[in-house]
Design a protein around this motif. Structure first.
Motif, PDB file in Angstrom:
ATOM      1  N   MET A   1       0.826  -1.201   0.000  1.00 18.32           N
ATOM      2  CA  MET A   1       0.000   0.000   0.000  1.00 18.32           C
ATOM      3  C   MET A   1       0.864   1.256   0.000  1.00 18.32           C
ATOM      4  O   MET A   1       0.596   2.214  -0.730  1.00 18.32           O
ATOM      5  N   ALA A   2       1.911   1.251   0.849  1.00 14.41           N
ATOM      6  CA  ALA A   2       2.794   2.419   0.951  1.00 14.41           C
ATOM      7  C   ALA A   2       3.532   2.672  -0.361  1.00 14.41           C
ATOM      8  O   ALA A   2       3.736   3.830  -0.755  1.00 14.41           O
ATOM      9  N   LYS A   3       3.910   1.617  -1.045  1.00 14.37           N
ATOM     10  CA  LYS A   3       4.617   1.775  -2.317  1.00 14.37           C
ATOM     11  C   LYS A   3       3.689   2.302  -3.411  1.00 14.37           C
ATOM     12  O   LYS A   3       4.140   2.974  -4.353  1.00 14.37           O
ATOM     13  N   SER A   4       2.400   2.018  -3.274  1.00 13.88           N
ATOM     14  CA  SER A   4       1.445   2.458  -4.294  1.00 13.88           C
ATOM     15  C   SER A   4       1.114   3.938  -4.187  1.00 13.88           C
ATOM     16  O   SER A   4       0.606   4.534  -5.143  1.00 13.88           O
ATOM     17  N   LYS A   5       1.394   4.539  -3.035  1.00 12.79           N
ATOM     18  CA  LYS A   5       1.138   5.976  -2.841  1.00 12.79           C
ATOM     19  C   LYS A   5       2.231   6.573  -1.955  1.00 12.79           C
ATOM     20  O   LYS A   5       2.017   6.862  -0.779  1.00 12.79           O
ATOM     21  N   PRO A   6       3.427   6.748  -2.522  1.00 12.12           N
ATOM     22  CA  PRO A   6       4.584   7.244  -1.760  1.00 12.12           C
ATOM     23  C   PRO A   6       4.308   8.571  -1.052  1.00 12.12           C
ATOM     24  O   PRO A   6       3.779   9.509  -1.651  1.00 12.12           O
ATOM     25  N   GLY A   7       4.647   8.637   0.228  1.00 12.30           N
ATOM     26  CA  GLY A   7       4.520   9.866   1.000  1.00 12.30           C
ATOM     27  C   GLY A   7       3.114  10.190   1.457  1.00 12.30           C
ATOM     28  O   GLY A   7       2.913  11.196   2.152  1.00 12.30           O
ATOM     29  N   GLU A   8       2.140   9.382   1.137  1.00 13.77           N
ATOM     30  CA  GLU A   8       0.761   9.670   1.521  1.00 13.77           C
ATOM     31  C   GLU A   8       0.354   8.976   2.824  1.00 13.77           C
ATOM     32  O   GLU A   8      -0.397   9.530   3.618  1.00 13.77           O
ATOM     33  N   MET A   9       0.821   7.768   3.037  1.00 14.29           N
ATOM     34  CA  MET A   9       0.490   7.067   4.283  1.00 14.29           C
ATOM     35  C   MET A   9       1.289   7.692   5.426  1.00 14.29           C
ATOM     36  O   MET A   9       2.436   8.111   5.239  1.00 14.29           O
ATOM     37  N   SER A  10       0.677   7.769   6.581  1.00 16.60           N
ATOM     38  CA  SER A  10       1.284   8.494   7.697  1.00 16.60           C
ATOM     39  C   SER A  10       1.589   7.593   8.883  1.00 16.60           C
ATOM     40  O   SER A  10       0.954   6.556   9.084  1.00 16.60           O
ATOM     41  N   TYR A  11       2.584   8.015   9.656  1.00 18.46           N
ATOM     42  CA  TYR A  11       2.870   7.347  10.930  1.00 18.46           C
ATOM     43  C   TYR A  11       3.197   8.407  11.969  1.00 18.46           C
ATOM     44  O   TYR A  11       3.669   9.499  11.654  1.00 18.46           O
TER      45      TYR A  11
ATOM     46  N   ALA B   1      12.612   3.994  14.717  1.00 17.12           N
ATOM     47  CA  ALA B   1      12.102   2.655  14.401  1.00 17.12           C
ATOM     48  C   ALA B   1      11.369   2.682  13.068  1.00 17.12           C
ATOM     49  O   ALA B   1      11.554   1.810  12.210  1.00 17.12           O
ATOM     50  N   ALA B   2      10.533   3.714  12.895  1.00 21.25           N
ATOM     51  CA  ALA B   2       9.772   3.845  11.649  1.00 21.25           C
ATOM     52  C   ALA B   2      10.680   4.168  10.470  1.00 21.25           C
ATOM     53  O   ALA B   2      10.508   3.620   9.369  1.00 21.25           O
ATOM     54  N   GLU B   3      11.661   5.057  10.667  1.00 22.88           N
ATOM     55  CA  GLU B   3      12.569   5.410   9.579  1.00 22.88           C
ATOM     56  C   GLU B   3      13.432   4.216   9.174  1.00 22.88           C
ATOM     57  O   GLU B   3      13.744   4.026   7.991  1.00 22.88           O
ATOM     58  N   TYR B   4      13.808   3.417  10.146  1.00 19.93           N
ATOM     59  CA  TYR B   4      14.561   2.201   9.879  1.00 19.93           C
ATOM     60  C   TYR B   4      13.707   1.240   9.042  1.00 19.93           C
ATOM     61  O   TYR B   4      14.176   0.641   8.059  1.00 19.93           O
ATOM     62  N   PHE B   5      12.434   1.111   9.430  1.00 21.87           N
ATOM     63  CA  PHE B   5      11.491   0.262   8.690  1.00 21.87           C
ATOM     64  C   PHE B   5      11.316   0.785   7.261  1.00 21.87           C
ATOM     65  O   PHE B   5      11.358   0.019   6.298  1.00 21.87           O
ATOM     66  N   ASN B   6      11.112   2.100   7.130  1.00 17.68           N
ATOM     67  CA  ASN B   6      10.980   2.708   5.801  1.00 17.68           C
ATOM     68  C   ASN B   6      12.175   2.366   4.921  1.00 17.68           C
ATOM     69  O   ASN B   6      12.039   2.001   3.748  1.00 17.68           O
ATOM     70  N   GLN B   7      13.349   2.523   5.508  1.00 14.61           N
ATOM     71  CA  GLN B   7      14.602   2.304   4.776  1.00 14.61           C
ATOM     72  C   GLN B   7      14.711   0.865   4.286  1.00 14.61           C
ATOM     73  O   GLN B   7      15.013   0.618   3.109  1.00 14.61           O
ATOM     74  N   GLU B   8      14.456  -0.074   5.174  1.00 12.53           N
ATOM     75  CA  GLU B   8      14.611  -1.488   4.819  1.00 12.53           C
ATOM     76  C   GLU B   8      13.487  -1.994   3.913  1.00 12.53           C
ATOM     77  O   GLU B   8      13.697  -2.900   3.105  1.00 12.53           O
ATOM     78  N   ALA B   9      12.286  -1.390   4.045  1.00 15.21           N
ATOM     79  CA  ALA B   9      11.152  -1.823   3.220  1.00 15.21           C
ATOM     80  C   ALA B   9      11.114  -1.111   1.875  1.00 15.21           C
ATOM     81  O   ALA B   9      10.354  -1.508   0.978  1.00 15.21           O
ATOM     82  N   GLY B  10      11.903  -0.048   1.744  1.00 18.94           N
ATOM     83  CA  GLY B  10      11.927   0.700   0.500  1.00 18.94           C
ATOM     84  C   GLY B  10      10.685   1.538   0.279  1.00 18.94           C
ATOM     85  O   GLY B  10      10.203   1.668  -0.858  1.00 18.94           O
ATOM     86  N   ILE B  11      10.174   2.118   1.360  1.00 19.66           N
ATOM     87  CA  ILE B  11       8.963   2.939   1.254  1.00 19.66           C
ATOM     88  C   ILE B  11       9.211   4.320   1.858  1.00 19.66           C
ATOM     89  O   ILE B  11      10.237   4.556   2.518  1.00 19.66           O
ATOM     90  N   LYS B  12       8.261   5.216   1.645  1.00 24.54           N
ATOM     91  CA  LYS B  12       8.330   6.551   2.218  1.00 24.54           C
ATOM     92  C   LYS B  12       6.968   6.885   2.802  1.00 24.54           C
ATOM     93  O   LYS B  12       5.954   6.840   2.096  1.00 24.54           O
ATOM     94  N   MET B  13       6.944   7.226   4.095  1.00 22.41           N
ATOM     95  CA  MET B  13       5.701   7.617   4.754  1.00 22.41           C
ATOM     96  C   MET B  13       5.842   9.021   5.339  1.00 22.41           C
ATOM     97  O   MET B  13       6.952   9.497   5.582  1.00 22.41           O
TER      98      MET B  13
END
Length: 326
Positions: free
Chosen positions: A148-158, A170-182
């Motif tokens: 879902m996050a990859k389908s709408k980069p920067g739109e999903m929030s945390y 923790a979230a930035e680490y997750f973003n980095q390893e998952a290849g997504i941007k929230m």
């Protein structure tokens, strides 16, 4: 020898012994005033809960009140500065989480040097975080969430406890390893971010396991994945992020007590002994475990070495993620 002479000699010996004992006594006594544990986050946060557990048990051991003072703001910088401005006499202690080592890299204009200006008193516990979403969120697992996050980069929030907080990294680490941007939405405490996730105003948050547990049990939140390498005993049915296809995610928040590096060594040794005694109490251990925490035992110089290594480790995560204080 006359009786008066014997008495005089005895008195002289007792006086000499008393004097030598007085001078040999370590300077570990604290000023006769309340001791405060400064918490960088708001009341109700896990840092606050742990601090109050220790304050309650330390007070009778030290023979003086031990109070918890919440000073949230700037990812812990506000509280850190407050400690450094206080007299370094042992009556001010700072409760920190992993963000203590993060700020050295995250904050470009940090008003202190973490390695130089602080000394570790005791590492108390650690906990993995857990990726949670509202119970009605479309994502049922980490794979679906990432898609879902990859389908709408920067739109999903945390949400997190603020820029530089352990829950932010923790979230930035997750973003980095998952290849997504929230989109990051900072709060003064992770409990506020968790509440916003419960309310559906955020897509996700990364609270410690213990803080998320009541909401997952009540059905208000859905736990998607634990950030440690092993499943949490508190959430045995929740797989790790590692199990769900993001192999390098291994992140836990640690909780500890630090003091000004100007605090006299005998005072720190005295307080470390008392903290160690509290940590050994079965009721304290049980309370930590009930919060999803793993008790830890590092203190003083050994803990300082741990902090120095963690500053380097977290610095790499900060630089790789591009996270920066605003």
């Amino acid at each position: 020898m006359k009786l008066t002479s014997i008495r005089a000699t005895a008195v002289a010996l007792l006086c000499a012994l008393g004097a030598s004992t007085a001078f040999a006594q370590p300077d570990n006594k604290l000023p006769a005033k309340p001791i405060r544990i400064i918490v960088p986050f708001s009341a109700g946060a896990l840092t606050d809960i742990i601090a109050r557990i220790y304050a309650e048990k330390l007070s009778p051991r030290l023979g003086q009140p031990v109070l918890v003072e919440n000073r949230p703001g700037a990812g812990g910088v506000v509280a850190s500065q407050l400690l450094l401005k206080a007299p370094a006499d042992g009556t001010s202690i700072l409760f920190v989480s992993s963000s203590h080592s993060v700020n050295q890299t995250l904050q470009s204009k940090l008003p202190y040097d973490t390695k130089r200006d602080f000394s570790g008193l005791a590492l108390l516990a650690s906990s993995p975080t857990v990726l949670v979403v509202n119970a009605n969120h479309p994502a049922k697992n980490v794979k679906e969430f990432v898609a879902m996050a990859k389908s709408k980069p920067g739109e999903m929030s945390y949400g997190s406890a603020g820029i530089g907080a352990a829950t932010h990294l923790a979230a930035e680490y997750f973003n980095q390893e998952a290849g997504i941007k929230m989109l990051h939405v900072p709060y003064k405490g992770v409990q506020e971010a968790t509440a916003e996730t419960v309310g559906g105003r955020l897509d996700a948050s990364f609270p410690p396991v213990g803080l998320a547990l009541p909401f997952t049990k009540s059905g208000q939140l859905r736990a998607l994945g634990v950030t440690g390498m092993e499943r949490s005993p508190m959430m045995p049915n929740v797989p790790t992020v590692h199990e769900q296809g993001i192999p390098n995610v291994d992140y836990s928040i640690w909780y500890a007590l630090v003091m000004s590096s100007k605090t006299p060594k005998p005072v720190m040794e005295y307080l470390a002994r008392e903290v160690r005694a509290v940590s050994a109490m079965p009721e304290v251990r049980e309370k930590l475990l009930a919060q999803g925490l793993v008790p830890q035992k590092l203190e003083l110089a050994e803990f300082d070495r741990f902090i120095a290594k963690d500053i380097d480790k977290m610095g790499q995560i900060v630089k790789s993620s591009g996270a920066a204080a605003e």
